[in-house]
Write an enzyme that holds these catalytic residues in place. Structure first.
Site, PDB file in Angstrom:
ATOM      1  N   LYS A  13      31.407  34.102  43.786  1.00 59.26           N
ATOM      2  CA  LYS A  13      32.793  34.054  44.278  1.00 59.26           C
ATOM      3  C   LYS A  13      33.172  35.375  44.977  1.00 59.26           C
ATOM      4  O   LYS A  13      33.705  35.366  46.076  1.00 59.26           O
ATOM      5  CB  LYS A  13      33.781  33.800  43.122  1.00 59.26           C
ATOM      6  CG  LYS A  13      33.539  32.492  42.391  1.00 59.26           C
ATOM      7  CD  LYS A  13      34.567  32.258  41.299  1.00 59.26           C
ATOM      8  CE  LYS A  13      34.535  33.263  40.151  1.00 59.26           C
ATOM      9  NZ  LYS A  13      33.278  33.258  39.364  1.00 59.26           N
ATOM     10  N   ARG A  88      41.700  29.071  36.381  1.00 59.67           N
ATOM     11  CA  ARG A  88      40.508  28.942  35.558  1.00 59.67           C
ATOM     12  C   ARG A  88      40.645  27.837  34.517  1.00 59.67           C
ATOM     13  O   ARG A  88      39.733  27.607  33.729  1.00 59.67           O
ATOM     14  CB  ARG A  88      40.260  30.251  34.822  1.00 59.67           C
ATOM     15  CG  ARG A  88      38.942  30.880  35.206  1.00 59.67           C
ATOM     16  CD  ARG A  88      38.854  32.233  34.573  1.00 59.67           C
ATOM     17  NE  ARG A  88      38.696  33.210  35.602  1.00 59.67           N
ATOM     18  CZ  ARG A  88      37.564  33.836  35.841  1.00 59.67           C
ATOM     19  NH1 ARG A  88      36.515  33.646  35.101  1.00 59.67           N
ATOM     20  NH2 ARG A  88      37.480  34.697  36.828  1.00 59.67           N
ATOM     21  N   ARG A 122      23.264  42.778  39.094  1.00 55.48           N
ATOM     22  CA  ARG A 122      24.532  43.094  39.758  1.00 55.48           C
ATOM     23  C   ARG A 122      25.005  44.502  39.399  1.00 55.48           C
ATOM     24  O   ARG A 122      24.902  44.955  38.259  1.00 55.48           O
ATOM     25  CB  ARG A 122      25.624  42.108  39.339  1.00 55.48           C
ATOM     26  CG  ARG A 122      26.995  42.574  39.854  1.00 55.48           C
ATOM     27  CD  ARG A 122      28.086  41.567  39.791  1.00 55.48           C
ATOM     28  NE  ARG A 122      28.337  41.079  38.457  1.00 55.48           N
ATOM     29  CZ  ARG A 122      29.140  40.065  38.207  1.00 55.48           C
ATOM     30  NH1 ARG A 122      29.722  39.435  39.194  1.00 55.48           N
ATOM     31  NH2 ARG A 122      29.322  39.670  36.981  1.00 55.48           N
ATOM     32  N   ARG A 152      28.767  45.897  34.791  1.00 50.73           N
ATOM     33  CA  ARG A 152      29.958  45.476  34.040  1.00 50.73           C
ATOM     34  C   ARG A 152      29.630  45.280  32.563  1.00 50.73           C
ATOM     35  O   ARG A 152      28.531  44.848  32.221  1.00 50.73           O
ATOM     36  CB  ARG A 152      30.500  44.163  34.626  1.00 50.73           C
ATOM     37  CG  ARG A 152      31.503  44.390  35.724  1.00 50.73           C
ATOM     38  CD  ARG A 152      31.860  43.163  36.488  1.00 50.73           C
ATOM     39  NE  ARG A 152      32.137  41.980  35.692  1.00 50.73           N
ATOM     40  CZ  ARG A 152      32.498  40.810  36.220  1.00 50.73           C
ATOM     41  NH1 ARG A 152      32.631  40.703  37.541  1.00 50.73           N
ATOM     42  NH2 ARG A 152      32.735  39.770  35.464  1.00 50.73           N
ATOM     43  N   ARG A 163      30.303  33.179  28.609  1.00 53.02           N
ATOM     44  CA  ARG A 163      31.212  32.957  29.743  1.00 53.02           C
ATOM     45  C   ARG A 163      30.889  31.645  30.439  1.00 53.02           C
ATOM     46  O   ARG A 163      31.780  30.923  30.865  1.00 53.02           O
ATOM     47  CB  ARG A 163      31.104  34.124  30.742  1.00 53.02           C
ATOM     48  CG  ARG A 163      31.794  35.372  30.244  1.00 53.02           C
ATOM     49  CD  ARG A 163      31.287  36.634  30.946  1.00 53.02           C
ATOM     50  NE  ARG A 163      31.497  36.649  32.368  1.00 53.02           N
ATOM     51  CZ  ARG A 163      30.819  37.416  33.213  1.00 53.02           C
ATOM     52  NH1 ARG A 163      29.886  38.246  32.768  1.00 53.02           N
ATOM     53  NH2 ARG A 163      31.060  37.373  34.505  1.00 53.02           N
TER      54      ARG A 163
HETATM   55  P1  AP5 Z   1      29.336  37.740  42.467  1.00 55.31           P
HETATM   56  O1  AP5 Z   1      29.793  37.501  43.865  1.00 55.31           O
HETATM   57  O2  AP5 Z   1      29.709  39.022  41.832  1.00 55.31           O
HETATM   58  O3  AP5 Z   1      29.728  36.492  41.523  1.00 55.31           O
HETATM   59  P2  AP5 Z   1      31.128  36.060  40.892  1.00 55.31           P
HETATM   60  O4  AP5 Z   1      31.195  34.585  40.985  1.00 55.31           O
HETATM   61  O5  AP5 Z   1      32.243  36.853  41.501  1.00 55.31           O
HETATM   62  O6  AP5 Z   1      30.877  36.481  39.391  1.00 55.31           O
HETATM   63  P3  AP5 Z   1      31.836  37.118  38.307  1.00 55.31           P
HETATM   64  O7  AP5 Z   1      30.990  37.543  37.154  1.00 55.31           O
HETATM   65  O8  AP5 Z   1      32.715  38.174  38.931  1.00 55.31           O
HETATM   66  O9  AP5 Z   1      32.717  35.904  37.905  1.00 55.31           O
HETATM   67  P4  AP5 Z   1      33.540  35.748  36.634  1.00 55.31           P
HETATM   68  O10 AP5 Z   1      34.394  34.619  36.979  1.00 55.31           O
HETATM   69  O11 AP5 Z   1      32.782  35.630  35.388  1.00 55.31           O
HETATM   70  O12 AP5 Z   1      34.230  37.193  36.457  1.00 55.31           O
HETATM   71  P5  AP5 Z   1      35.646  37.768  36.910  1.00 55.31           P
HETATM   72  O13 AP5 Z   1      35.474  39.180  37.267  1.00 55.31           O
HETATM   73  O14 AP5 Z   1      36.286  36.850  37.850  1.00 55.31           O
HETATM   74  O15 AP5 Z   1      27.744  37.557  42.472  1.00 55.31           O
HETATM   75  C1  AP5 Z   1      26.960  37.871  41.347  1.00 55.31           C
HETATM   76  C2  AP5 Z   1      25.693  38.631  41.773  1.00 55.31           C
HETATM   77  O16 AP5 Z   1      24.903  37.768  42.596  1.00 55.31           O
HETATM   78  C3  AP5 Z   1      25.971  39.885  42.645  1.00 55.31           C
HETATM   79  O17 AP5 Z   1      25.049  40.883  42.330  1.00 55.31           O
HETATM   80  C4  AP5 Z   1      25.764  39.390  44.092  1.00 55.31           C
HETATM   81  O18 AP5 Z   1      25.335  40.434  44.940  1.00 55.31           O
HETATM   82  C5  AP5 Z   1      24.693  38.299  43.896  1.00 55.31           C
HETATM   83  N1  AP5 Z   1      24.838  37.176  44.828  1.00 55.31           N
HETATM   84  C6  AP5 Z   1      25.958  36.462  45.085  1.00 55.31           C
HETATM   85  N2  AP5 Z   1      25.730  35.455  45.970  1.00 55.31           N
HETATM   86  C7  AP5 Z   1      24.402  35.535  46.275  1.00 55.31           C
HETATM   87  C8  AP5 Z   1      23.538  34.769  47.127  1.00 55.31           C
HETATM   88  N3  AP5 Z   1      23.982  33.701  47.821  1.00 55.31           N
HETATM   89  N4  AP5 Z   1      22.227  35.130  47.189  1.00 55.31           N
HETATM   90  C9  AP5 Z   1      21.767  36.207  46.462  1.00 55.31           C
HETATM   91  N5  AP5 Z   1      22.521  36.968  45.659  1.00 55.31           N
HETATM   92  C10 AP5 Z   1      23.839  36.632  45.551  1.00 55.31           C
HETATM   93  O19 AP5 Z   1      36.438  37.685  35.542  1.00 55.31           O
HETATM   94  C11 AP5 Z   1      36.053  38.496  34.444  1.00 55.31           C
HETATM   95  C12 AP5 Z   1      36.787  38.087  33.203  1.00 55.31           C
HETATM   96  O20 AP5 Z   1      38.197  38.254  33.389  1.00 55.31           O
HETATM   97  C13 AP5 Z   1      36.640  36.606  32.777  1.00 55.31           C
HETATM   98  O21 AP5 Z   1      35.466  36.406  32.023  1.00 55.31           O
HETATM   99  C14 AP5 Z   1      37.901  36.422  31.946  1.00 55.31           C
HETATM  100  O22 AP5 Z   1      37.733  37.028  30.707  1.00 55.31           O
HETATM  101  C15 AP5 Z   1      38.929  37.243  32.704  1.00 55.31           C
HETATM  102  N6  AP5 Z   1      39.656  36.429  33.679  1.00 55.31           N
HETATM  103  C16 AP5 Z   1      39.522  36.465  35.040  1.00 55.31           C
HETATM  104  N7  AP5 Z   1      40.323  35.571  35.636  1.00 55.31           N
HETATM  105  C17 AP5 Z   1      40.998  34.953  34.626  1.00 55.31           C
HETATM  106  C18 AP5 Z   1      41.953  33.905  34.601  1.00 55.31           C
HETATM  107  N8  AP5 Z   1      42.359  33.305  35.725  1.00 55.31           N
HETATM  108  N9  AP5 Z   1      42.411  33.503  33.386  1.00 55.31           N
HETATM  109  C19 AP5 Z   1      41.989  34.078  32.244  1.00 55.31           C
HETATM  110  N10 AP5 Z   1      41.075  35.078  32.195  1.00 55.31           N
HETATM  111  C20 AP5 Z   1      40.579  35.502  33.382  1.00 55.31           C
HETATM  112 MG    MG Z   2      33.591  38.327  40.762  1.00 58.64          MG
END
Ligand code: AP5
Ligand code: MG
Length: 215
Positions: A13, A88, A122, A152, A163
């Site tokens: 994402k 979410r 990552r 992270r 997760r």
């Molecule tokens: P990356 O782009 O970083 O993936 P991502 O989908 O953004 O992963 P996240 O871990 O950030 O998602 P998440 O939803 O768990 O965490 P968030 O920070 O939102 O890609 C991952 C890796 O792959 C990178 O190294 C990238 O370079 C590589 N990559 C990507 N695409 C690629 C491709 N096509 N080919 C090769 N490599 C690739 O949330 C964190 C926490 O916050 C949650 O767990 C929750 O506790 C809380 N939270 C966030 N939002 C809410 C909400 N709305 N409600 C309640 N709690 C929330």
């Molecule tokens: Mg992210």
């Protein structure tokens, strides 16, 4: 234009959001980054958030909505934004529906096995939150701002499994909820190839509503 990026943790994402920003200048609103910014402030709320997210749990809907609403009031969100990580669950989707109209939902489909590999490699910039992968970027500092690249705290194999499970029960039902608005993205492809359908869709949409593409 208002966009939702839907997908499992580590599905890509943030990476797609960065590409949308580079190509269309729509700001990335990562709810995960907003929460991590709150943790950095060292407030009581920040400590509560850290306890939840570092253990792989969601924060409460009330906390999340308050933080998100404040961010969406900022001037850079006036012409639209990319929601990365929100909604979410169904309750959040319904609240969002009352707030605004969404133009498209990109669903990034990436299986857990691919995610585990990528998450392990990552790194994120501790200053500007830009996402990297050690396979394609071996330096220890951010190419944009020079900030230190770090792993992270929720990127451990155990927490990522947790997760992913929470995603399946809480977030995956949104795929059906948004079925009429979804454009699917194959998250197993290279970043460039995965981004192609997103770029094509947005170029068409921008042409239709008569705005200029910036790049
Ligand atoms: P990356 O782009 O970083 O993936 P991502 O989908 O953004 O992963 P996240 O871990 O950030 O998602 P998440 O939803 O768990 O965490 P968030 O920070 O939102 O890609 C991952 C890796 O792959 C990178 O190294 C990238 O370079 C590589 N990559 C990507 N695409 C690629 C491709 N096509 N080919 C090769 N490599 C690739 O949330 C964190 C926490 O916050 C949650 O767990 C929750 O506790 C809380 N939270 C966030 N939002 C809410 C909400 N709305 N409600 C309640 N709690 C929330
Ligand atoms: Mg992210």
């Amino acid at each position: 234009m208002k966009i939702i990026l839907l997908g499992a943790p580590g599905s890509g994402k943030g990476t797609v959001a960065q590409k949308i920003y580079e190509n269309f200048e729509l700001p990335q609103i990562s709810t995960g980054d907003l929460l991590r910014d709150e943790i950095k402030k060292g407030t009581k709320l920040g400590k509560q958030i850290a306890d939840l997210i570092e253990n792989g749990n969601f924060v409460t809907d009330d906390m999340m909505i308050k933080i998100l609403k404040n961010r969406l009031k900022q001037i850079d969100c006036q012409n639209g934004y990319v929601l990365d990580g929100f909604p979410r669950n169904l309750a959040q989707a319904k609240i969002l529906e009352n707030l605004t109209k969404i133009d498209v939902v990109f669903y990034i489909d990436t299986p857990l096995e691919v995610i585990k590999q990528r998450i392990n490699n990552r790194r994120v910039c501790e200053k500007c939150s830009k996402v990297y992968n050690t396979k394609t970027y071996a330096k220890a500092t951010c190419a944009d701002c020079g900030g230190k690249l770090v792993k992270r705290k929720d990127d451990t194999p155990k927490i990522i499994e947790k997760r992913f499970k929470i995603y399946q029960t809480e977030t995956a039902p949104l795929i059906d909820y948004y079925k009429t608005q979804i454009v699917k993205v194959d998250g197993t492809k290279s970043v460039k190839t995965a981004f192609e359908p997103v770029k094509k869709f947005l170029e068409k949409k921008v042409k239709k509503i008569g705005c200029e593409i910036t790049h």
